[in-house]
Scaffold this motif. Structure first.
Motif, mmCIF file in Angstrom:
data_model
loop_
_atom_site.group_PDB
_atom_site.id
_atom_site.type_symbol
_atom_site.label_atom_id
_atom_site.label_comp_id
_atom_site.label_asym_id
_atom_site.label_seq_id
_atom_site.Cartn_x
_atom_site.Cartn_y
_atom_site.Cartn_z
ATOM 1 N N LYS A 271 0.603 -1.324 -0.196
ATOM 2 C CA LYS A 271 -0.239 -0.065 0.284
ATOM 3 C C LYS A 271 0.615 1.328 -0.102
ATOM 4 O O LYS A 271 2.287 1.403 0.604
ATOM 5 N N GLY A 272 0.161 2.250 -0.829
ATOM 6 C CA GLY A 272 0.941 3.515 -0.230
ATOM 7 C C GLY A 272 1.082 4.274 -2.162
ATOM 8 O O GLY A 272 1.700 5.009 -2.193
ATOM 9 N N GLY A 273 0.359 3.970 -2.819
ATOM 10 C CA GLY A 273 0.289 4.752 -4.459
ATOM 11 C C GLY A 273 1.381 4.109 -5.118
ATOM 12 O O GLY A 273 2.530 3.084 -4.723
ATOM 13 N N LYS A 274 1.386 4.764 -6.930
ATOM 14 C CA LYS A 274 2.929 4.842 -7.283
ATOM 15 C C LYS A 274 3.808 5.344 -6.716
ATOM 16 O O LYS A 274 3.660 6.138 -5.986
ATOM 17 N N GLN A 275 4.779 4.009 -6.270
ATOM 18 C CA GLN A 275 5.980 5.209 -6.460
ATOM 19 C C GLN A 275 7.292 4.690 -6.379
ATOM 20 O O GLN A 275 7.360 3.285 -7.706
ATOM 21 N N SER A 276 8.652 4.921 -6.300
ATOM 22 C CA SER A 276 9.558 4.765 -6.905
ATOM 23 C C SER A 276 10.211 3.786 -5.932
ATOM 24 O O SER A 276 10.503 4.614 -5.115
ATOM 25 N N PHE A 277 11.297 3.245 -6.091
ATOM 26 C CA PHE A 277 11.453 2.045 -5.130
ATOM 27 C C PHE A 277 13.068 2.070 -5.155
ATOM 28 O O PHE A 277 13.206 1.940 -7.145
ATOM 29 N N VAL A 278 14.408 2.608 -4.745
ATOM 30 C CA VAL A 278 15.635 2.137 -5.519
ATOM 31 C C VAL A 278 16.321 1.014 -4.840
ATOM 32 O O VAL A 278 16.780 1.375 -3.115
ATOM 33 N N CYS A 279 17.283 0.315 -5.757
ATOM 34 C CA CYS A 279 17.795 -1.478 -5.416
ATOM 35 C C CYS A 279 18.991 -1.043 -5.834
ATOM 36 O O CYS A 279 19.098 -1.378 -6.461
ATOM 37 N N HIS A 280 19.571 -1.658 -4.106
ATOM 38 C CA HIS A 280 21.092 -1.481 -4.741
ATOM 39 C C HIS A 280 21.470 -3.223 -4.063
ATOM 40 O O HIS A 280 21.360 -3.275 -2.495
ATOM 41 N N PHE A 281 21.746 -3.995 -5.056
ATOM 42 C CA PHE A 281 22.264 -5.390 -4.738
ATOM 43 C C PHE A 281 22.898 -5.528 -5.654
ATOM 44 O O PHE A 281 23.733 -4.870 -6.747
ATOM 45 N N SER A 282 24.437 -6.290 -5.824
ATOM 46 C CA SER A 282 24.983 -6.911 -6.672
ATOM 47 C C SER A 282 24.925 -6.381 -8.261
ATOM 48 O O SER A 282 23.111 -7.159 -8.178
ATOM 49 N N ASN A 283 25.160 -6.266 -9.085
ATOM 50 C CA ASN A 283 25.004 -6.116 -10.887
ATOM 51 C C ASN A 283 24.922 -7.470 -11.196
ATOM 52 O O ASN A 283 24.138 -7.766 -11.839
ATOM 53 N N HIS A 284 25.635 -8.473 -11.178
ATOM 54 C CA HIS A 284 24.859 -9.553 -10.933
ATOM 55 C C HIS A 284 23.657 -10.878 -10.712
ATOM 56 O O HIS A 284 22.865 -11.525 -11.613
ATOM 57 N N LYS A 327 7.883 4.986 7.762
ATOM 58 C CA LYS A 327 6.709 6.263 8.629
ATOM 59 C C LYS A 327 8.252 7.012 7.830
ATOM 60 O O LYS A 327 7.573 8.488 8.158
ATOM 61 N N GLU A 328 9.117 6.919 7.429
ATOM 62 C CA GLU A 328 9.822 8.823 6.749
ATOM 63 C C GLU A 328 10.507 7.823 5.319
ATOM 64 O O GLU A 328 10.838 6.867 5.206
ATOM 65 N N SER A 329 10.821 9.442 5.444
ATOM 66 C CA SER A 329 11.658 9.347 3.999
ATOM 67 C C SER A 329 13.135 8.964 3.734
ATOM 68 O O SER A 329 13.616 9.875 4.894
ATOM 69 N N LYS A 330 13.441 8.322 2.629
ATOM 70 C CA LYS A 330 15.190 8.099 2.247
ATOM 71 C C LYS A 330 14.993 7.267 3.759
ATOM 72 O O LYS A 330 16.226 6.766 4.491
ATOM 73 N N PRO A 344 12.622 6.861 -1.573
ATOM 74 C CA PRO A 344 12.582 7.693 -0.972
ATOM 75 C C PRO A 344 11.606 8.398 -0.027
ATOM 76 O O PRO A 344 11.761 9.264 0.045
ATOM 77 N N GLU A 345 10.279 7.796 -0.803
ATOM 78 C CA GLU A 345 9.265 8.771 -0.198
ATOM 79 C C GLU A 345 8.628 7.813 1.460
ATOM 80 O O GLU A 345 8.845 6.430 1.489
ATOM 81 N N ALA A 346 8.048 8.910 2.809
ATOM 82 C CA ALA A 346 7.158 7.823 3.239
ATOM 83 C C ALA A 346 5.798 7.468 2.988
ATOM 84 O O ALA A 346 5.228 7.168 1.578
ATOM 85 N N GLY A 347 5.361 6.536 4.090
ATOM 86 C CA GLY A 347 4.196 5.741 3.837
ATOM 87 C C GLY A 347 3.790 4.473 3.035
ATOM 88 O O GLY A 347 2.349 4.355 2.550
ATOM 89 N N ALA A 348 5.590 4.257 2.568
ATOM 90 C CA ALA A 348 5.054 2.694 2.054
ATOM 91 C C ALA A 348 4.020 1.816 3.333
ATOM 92 O O ALA A 348 4.997 1.839 4.329
ATOM 93 N N VAL A 362 15.765 -1.748 9.499
ATOM 94 C CA VAL A 362 15.827 -0.450 8.783
ATOM 95 C C VAL A 362 16.008 0.331 9.533
ATOM 96 O O VAL A 362 16.704 0.036 10.998
ATOM 97 N N ARG A 363 16.869 1.351 8.759
ATOM 98 C CA ARG A 363 17.546 1.440 8.622
ATOM 99 C C ARG A 363 17.614 3.384 7.708
ATOM 100 O O ARG A 363 16.649 4.034 7.002
ATOM 101 N N LYS A 364 18.311 5.015 8.700
ATOM 102 C CA LYS A 364 18.063 5.959 8.064
ATOM 103 C C LYS A 364 18.992 5.861 6.542
ATOM 104 O O LYS A 364 20.158 5.083 6.991
ATOM 105 N N SER A 365 18.737 6.079 5.407
ATOM 106 C CA SER A 365 19.292 5.430 4.155
ATOM 107 C C SER A 365 20.574 6.440 4.344
ATOM 108 O O SER A 365 21.329 7.243 4.467
ATOM 109 N N LEU A 366 21.463 5.013 3.854
ATOM 110 C CA LEU A 366 22.718 5.477 3.541
ATOM 111 C C LEU A 366 23.304 6.335 2.475
ATOM 112 O O LEU A 366 24.123 6.884 2.284
ATOM 113 N N ILE A 367 22.242 5.921 1.213
ATOM 114 C CA ILE A 367 22.848 7.020 0.220
ATOM 115 C C ILE A 367 21.920 8.169 0.137
ATOM 116 O O ILE A 367 20.720 7.718 0.273
#
Length: 367
Positions: A271-284, A327-330, A344-348, A362-367
């Motif tokens: 839930k949270g409407g249409k949102q962008s999510f940034v995935c940081h994983f191995s390129n492989h 509950k918090e962005s980033k 990037p956004e809160a509410g998801a 869960v943590r405050k965003s590293l990047i």
């Protein structure tokens, strides 16, 4: 003479020929030598390479609790890419009054756009929340050699002529760092590296003389059981552990869509409407998107094939469910030893699935 009685002339451990990853391994051919030597000492002597050995939790506690009795500088190595997974809990208690220099390794894996000063500030904050107040934080890439000279200078400054103990989990690059130091500052490492037994244990430390009075000790690495590395093969570990700068992948998701991270873990966006999510994983590592209503069936039918790793689907542990309200962005949600998703956004509202025993935090965003 039975195999149990054959000792390595280099470090004194009992030689065994069964487990290549365990302490004291040597091939059978080594036993025909007049002076038998374990593979770890052989590689140290001939290639100036130090290799981690796996410890039990009790072995580790014996080693680190003894450090508190010494007057020394403790250098704690963590993997920036897997900060929480490579954290050694309770080290500040075992280290006694000794100062701890915190070192973040694998800086080369983060996108070049990341400001190193932001990473240092983030590490200080995370360390404080975990109960550690380091005297300083340094960033390096042991693999590439970035920051090694600056770290060597910091160690020399903070140790004030005292001994140095280097601690860290396996896969943090601790041994790569020590090897880099040896090759950079030792004229002929094989001439001055010795092995010594730590007081009160039967485990060996690598002892590197720093000057006429003090030494640097490389402690064996310990496996953190909540890391994904504990559940995959060596071949699969090469897929999920990044070797190069990670390229973040952005996914625009609607509610009730799912991302599979190989077949090792998944994220359901509830839930949270249409949102962008940034995935940081191995390129492989392949990331596969599907509808949440089809996710269970897809996993059951294609684990080990379309959804891989793991290759051995039959013996891979069942996934456990973790529900989060962002509950918090980033904000980052981290799958220990695999990677993380940035919100990037809160509410998801999201549900993560990972093997039982693998930490999802869960943590405050590293990047």
């Amino acid at each position: 003479m039975s195999l149990e009685q054959i000792k390595c002339v280099g470090c004194g451990v009992s030689i065994q020929t069964e487990d290549k990853e365990a302490l004291g391994y040597a091939p059978l051919s080594a036993l025909t030598k007049e002076l038998p030597i374990c593979q770890r000492c052989f590689r140290l002597k001939h290639y100036n390479e130090i290799h981690d050995v796996s410890l039990t939790d009790d072995d580790y506690r014996k080693i680190v609790s003894s450090i508190g009795n010494e007057d020394a500088l403790v250098v704690k190595i963590v993997d920036i890419f897997d900060f929480s997974g490579s954290w050694l809990p309770g080290l500040h208690r075992y280290a006694g009054k000794n100062p701890i220099l915190l070192v973040g390794n694998k800086l080369d894996l983060l996108p070049k756009s990341v400001n190193p000063n932001k990473v240092i500030h983030w590490m200080k904050k995370e360390a404080k929340e975990l109960g550690l107040k380091p005297i300083d934080v340094q960033l390096i890439s042991a693999e590439k050699g970035y920051g090694i000279e600056e770290l060597a200078e910091a160690i020399d400054h903070y140790r004030q002529g005292k001994d140095v103990y280097v601690v860290g989990c396996t896969n943090t690059g601790k041994s790569t760092f020590i090897n880099r130091l040896i090759k950079q500052y030792g004229e002929d490492a094989s001439d001055f590296i010795t092995t010594s037994h730590f007081p009160g244990t039967t485990l060996d430390l690598i002892d590197i003389p720093l000057d006429g009075r003090s030494h640097m000790y490389d402690t064996p690495g310990i496996i953190n059981h909540h890391q994904m590395a504990h559940y995959v093969s060596k071949k699969e570990l090469n897929i999920i552990m990044p070797k190069k700068e990670i390229k973040p992948m952005v996914f625009q998701l609607n509610e009730m869509q799912t991302l599979f991270f190989g077949g090792l873990a998944r994220m359901d966006y509830i839930k949270g409407g249409k949102q962008s999510f940034v995935c940081h994983f191995s390129n492989h590592l392949n990331i596969h998107r599907t509808k949440t209503e089809k996710a269970d069936e897809l996993y059951e039918n294609h684990l080990g094939e379309m959804l891989a790793p793991p290759e051995d689907a039959a013996n891979f542990p069942k996934l456990k469910r973790y529900e989060f309200m962002i509950k918090e962005s980033k904000t980052d949600v981290v799958i220990s030893g695999l990677g993380w998703v940035t919100f990037p956004e809160a509410g998801a509202k999201v549900v993560f699935h990972a093997p039982e025993g693998v930490a999802v935090t869960v943590r405050k965003s590293l990047i």
